[in-house]
Structure formats: C-alpha cells, structure tokens
Design a protein around this motif. Sequence first.
Motif, mmCIF file in Angstrom:
data_model
loop_
_atom_site.group_PDB
_atom_site.id
_atom_site.type_symbol
_atom_site.label_atom_id
_atom_site.label_comp_id
_atom_site.label_asym_id
_atom_site.label_seq_id
_atom_site.Cartn_x
_atom_site.Cartn_y
_atom_site.Cartn_z
ATOM 1 N N GLN A 161 1.976 13.453 -6.775
ATOM 2 C CA GLN A 161 1.326 12.934 -5.574
ATOM 3 C C GLN A 161 0.823 11.500 -5.785
ATOM 4 O OE1 GLN A 161 -1.543 16.093 -5.086
ATOM 5 N NE2 GLN A 161 -0.388 17.039 -3.404
ATOM 6 N N ARG A 162 0.248 11.223 -6.944
ATOM 7 C CA ARG A 162 -0.225 9.866 -7.227
ATOM 8 C C ARG A 162 0.949 8.893 -7.267
ATOM 9 N NH1 ARG A 162 -3.079 12.627 -11.398
ATOM 10 N NH2 ARG A 162 -5.239 13.084 -10.798
ATOM 11 N N ALA A 163 2.044 9.310 -7.928
ATOM 12 C CA ALA A 163 3.213 8.449 -8.015
ATOM 13 C C ALA A 163 3.819 8.213 -6.636
ATOM 14 C CB ALA A 163 4.248 9.078 -8.951
ATOM 15 N N CYS A 164 3.867 9.259 -5.809
ATOM 16 C CA CYS A 164 4.428 9.134 -4.463
ATOM 17 C C CYS A 164 3.592 8.171 -3.617
ATOM 18 C CB CYS A 164 4.519 10.511 -3.813
ATOM 19 S SG CYS A 164 5.206 10.506 -2.146
ATOM 20 N N GLN A 165 2.270 8.322 -3.705
ATOM 21 C CA GLN A 165 1.392 7.443 -2.931
ATOM 22 C C GLN A 165 1.554 5.987 -3.358
ATOM 23 O OE1 GLN A 165 -2.673 8.692 -3.038
ATOM 24 N NE2 GLN A 165 -3.368 7.149 -1.594
ATOM 25 N N GLN A 166 1.636 5.777 -4.655
ATOM 26 C CA GLN A 166 1.780 4.412 -5.160
ATOM 27 C C GLN A 166 3.123 3.814 -4.760
ATOM 28 O OE1 GLN A 166 1.261 4.152 -9.390
ATOM 29 N NE2 GLN A 166 1.553 1.939 -9.460
ATOM 30 N N LEU A 167 4.204 4.559 -4.899
ATOM 31 C CA LEU A 167 5.538 4.041 -4.563
ATOM 32 C C LEU A 167 5.693 3.843 -3.052
ATOM 33 C CD1 LEU A 167 7.649 6.227 -7.022
ATOM 34 C CD2 LEU A 167 7.215 3.780 -7.210
ATOM 35 N N ASP A 168 5.130 4.761 -2.250
ATOM 36 C CA ASP A 168 5.191 4.591 -0.792
ATOM 37 C C ASP A 168 4.445 3.339 -0.349
ATOM 38 O OD1 ASP A 168 6.745 6.806 -0.429
ATOM 39 O OD2 ASP A 168 5.109 8.133 0.198
ATOM 40 N N GLN A 170 3.966 0.703 -2.102
ATOM 41 C CA GLN A 170 4.727 -0.485 -2.505
ATOM 42 C C GLN A 170 5.819 -0.815 -1.482
ATOM 43 O OE1 GLN A 170 6.195 0.235 -6.468
ATOM 44 N NE2 GLN A 170 4.161 0.009 -7.424
ATOM 45 N N LYS A 171 6.300 0.208 -0.794
ATOM 46 C CA LYS A 171 7.310 0.004 0.252
ATOM 47 C C LYS A 171 6.668 -0.116 1.639
ATOM 48 C CE LYS A 171 11.447 2.100 -1.751
ATOM 49 N NZ LYS A 171 12.533 3.088 -1.517
ATOM 50 N N ASP A 172 5.374 -0.320 1.669
ATOM 51 C CA ASP A 172 4.626 -0.471 2.914
ATOM 52 C C ASP A 172 4.736 0.754 3.815
ATOM 53 O OD1 ASP A 172 3.824 -3.002 2.142
ATOM 54 O OD2 ASP A 172 5.593 -3.956 3.025
ATOM 55 N N ILE A 173 4.803 1.926 3.182
ATOM 56 C CA ILE A 173 4.766 3.182 3.939
ATOM 57 C C ILE A 173 3.307 3.595 4.033
ATOM 58 C CG2 ILE A 173 5.520 5.586 4.017
ATOM 59 C CD1 ILE A 173 7.976 4.778 2.382
ATOM 60 N N GLY A 174 2.769 3.530 5.223
ATOM 61 C CA GLY A 174 1.339 3.791 5.396
ATOM 62 C C GLY A 174 0.990 5.240 5.598
ATOM 63 N N VAL A 175 1.960 6.055 6.023
ATOM 64 C CA VAL A 175 1.717 7.478 6.273
ATOM 65 C C VAL A 175 2.702 8.287 5.434
ATOM 66 C CG1 VAL A 175 1.644 9.306 8.006
ATOM 67 C CG2 VAL A 175 0.928 6.988 8.612
ATOM 68 N N PRO A 176 2.229 9.260 4.682
ATOM 69 C CA PRO A 176 3.157 10.062 3.876
ATOM 70 C C PRO A 176 4.078 10.908 4.752
ATOM 71 C CG PRO A 176 0.971 11.031 3.822
ATOM 72 C CD PRO A 176 0.831 9.721 4.536
ATOM 73 N N HIS A 222 12.817 7.031 -3.932
ATOM 74 C CA HIS A 222 12.389 5.940 -4.816
ATOM 75 C C HIS A 222 13.160 5.904 -6.132
ATOM 76 C CE1 HIS A 222 8.964 5.212 -2.157
ATOM 77 N NE2 HIS A 222 8.674 6.513 -2.200
ATOM 78 N N PHE A 223 14.109 6.791 -6.324
ATOM 79 C CA PHE A 223 14.883 6.882 -7.574
ATOM 80 C C PHE A 223 13.938 7.008 -8.783
ATOM 81 C CE2 PHE A 223 17.172 3.880 -4.713
ATOM 82 C CZ PHE A 223 18.114 4.776 -4.248
ATOM 83 N N TYR A 224 12.917 7.801 -8.582
ATOM 84 C CA TYR A 224 11.880 7.957 -9.614
ATOM 85 C C TYR A 224 11.894 9.396 -10.126
ATOM 86 C CZ TYR A 224 7.257 8.170 -11.819
ATOM 87 O OH TYR A 224 6.227 8.350 -12.710
ATOM 88 N N CYS A 225 11.872 9.515 -11.455
ATOM 89 C CA CYS A 225 11.806 10.860 -12.087
ATOM 90 C C CYS A 225 10.416 11.029 -12.678
ATOM 91 C CB CYS A 225 12.868 10.984 -13.182
ATOM 92 S SG CYS A 225 12.799 12.571 -14.073
ATOM 93 N N ILE A 226 9.720 12.040 -12.198
ATOM 94 C CA ILE A 226 8.366 12.290 -12.667
ATOM 95 C C ILE A 226 8.349 12.724 -14.120
ATOM 96 C CG2 ILE A 226 8.371 14.709 -11.898
ATOM 97 C CD1 ILE A 226 5.389 12.279 -11.826
ATOM 98 N N TRP A 227 9.426 13.366 -14.569
ATOM 99 C CA TRP A 227 9.471 13.877 -15.942
ATOM 100 C C TRP A 227 9.765 12.746 -16.926
ATOM 101 C CZ3 TRP A 227 7.382 18.005 -14.402
ATOM 102 C CH2 TRP A 227 7.821 18.679 -13.267
ATOM 103 N N CYS A 228 10.635 11.807 -16.500
ATOM 104 C CA CYS A 228 10.919 10.659 -17.358
ATOM 105 C C CYS A 228 9.836 9.585 -17.251
ATOM 106 C CB CYS A 228 12.266 10.027 -16.994
ATOM 107 S SG CYS A 228 13.683 11.134 -17.175
ATOM 108 N N GLY A 229 9.156 9.541 -16.079
ATOM 109 C CA GLY A 229 8.182 8.484 -15.833
ATOM 110 C C GLY A 229 8.857 7.135 -15.636
ATOM 111 N N THR A 230 10.082 7.158 -15.092
ATOM 112 C CA THR A 230 10.887 5.936 -14.977
ATOM 113 C C THR A 230 11.424 5.815 -13.558
ATOM 114 O OG1 THR A 230 11.549 6.201 -17.279
ATOM 115 C CG2 THR A 230 12.856 4.677 -15.927
#
Length: 251
Positions: A161-168, A170-176, A222-230
């Motif tokens: 959830q923290r990663a999703c909020q931060q990445l959203d 960064q893309k100027d997504i104001g609402v999840p 976001h092409f983000y893997c929570i397990w890799c952290g990349t």
Amino acid sequence: MLKMFAGITRRQDVRPGLPMVRRVKEAIQKEEKQKEANEKNRQKSIKEEEKERRDLVLKSALGNENKGFALLQKMGYKSGQALGKSGEGIVEPIPLNIKTGRSGLGHEELKKRKAEEKLESYRQKLHMKKQANEQAADQFRIRFKTKQEERKMEGDLRKSQRACQQLDMQKDIGVPKETWFWIEPEEEDKKDEEDKEDECTSSDLSVSEKLHILTAYLREEHFYCIWCGTTYEDSEDLSSNCPGDSAADHD
C-alpha cells in the motif's frame, strides 16, 4: 584381697546404657522362647493336618502295596524309568493341583481375565490420552503457523500500500483505484454511498486476496515488484528479470 579387687572391678565396669541393652536382649529372648512354646502347644487345625498328611504322602515314593505300581512292575517297569515303549514318556507322576479355597471352578481364570481386561482398558485410555495431546499440539502448531503467516501477509500488504501510494503520486494519480490500495488515514470523510459500498466490498476480501490484487496492479501499472523492491523499465524487463509474482517464487 582378690575378692575385694574383683568386686571393685565389677562395680567399675558399669558403662552408660549397658544395663538397658542387657534388659532388652533378655526380653527379646524371653519373647522368642514364649512364641516357640506357644507354637508347640498350639493345636493344629484340620486343614493344616490334612495338608501335612497330603505332603507326606506325595513326597513318599509308591511301594509294592500300590496296585497300579504293582501292575507296572509286572509289565517290566522299574522305579525311575520313563514311561512308554521307547522310554520317552514322563518319569514323575502328574502333579496334583489341589484346590483349597471355597471359590467355584474357573474363578481364578475369571479373576485373571478381568485383570487383563482392566489392564487393557487402562492402556487404551493412556493411548487415547496421548493421541489427544498430540492432536492438540498439532492444532496449536497449525494455528500458530497460520497466525504467523497472516501477520506476514498483513505486513506485506501495508508495504504494498505504501509503495502503491508513492508510485501513484509520482504519476500524479490523486485517487487510488481502490480505496484500500493506499494506507487509509485514521480519520477519513465518508463522501458518498458509492465509497461506502466500495469499503464494504473491500472489507469482504481477505488479506491474501487484497495482497494478490495489489501486487498485480503494481506489476501491470508501475512495473514494480514488491518482493524484489525494484521498478523495472517495462513489462518485458519485468517478466525477464523478476523470478515471479509471489513471495514463494522469491524464496
């Protein structure tokens, strides 16, 4: 003079406790003699007399006055010789098993069988108790392991959830995309009924289901893997370099 010296010696030989020990020994000897005298004078019961006579007869060997023994001797039997044509039979007569108690026939076997049944029942109870303890221990281990896995998944969900909020952001997504995609603040204004329905729907999902949906969103959006952290460059880079889309694939 010698008599006087002997008398003085006897008077000087008085040690502490010595007279008491002598009196105790004399009393014990007197009691033993009394017991022996009582035993000799005691009249034996009928059962005791019968037992003595029976033991005396059984210990004595058969004589020629016994008709059965006389017949055996006529057929060539000698004392101490085994029975049978080839001498392979028994040497001593079959012992007598004389019943002296007043219980009926088969009573001893019944007591023995009941004792064995009682022992077997006790063993079964112990076995069942042991199995119950083992099952309780297994259930405790399973519950403990399940709680540990749930806590780990809850931690992974908060991390996602923290990663999703931060990445959203960064893309100027104001609402999840879903209300539970981001970490909700402690006090949140309820805007309308649709938000309430979304909250109800999200609450119906389990932690593992939420984690699976959110990690899939992070990988696709976001092409983000929570397990890799990349964060990878694109989907091709993600699929080629990331081991998988679950925690088990990264162990």
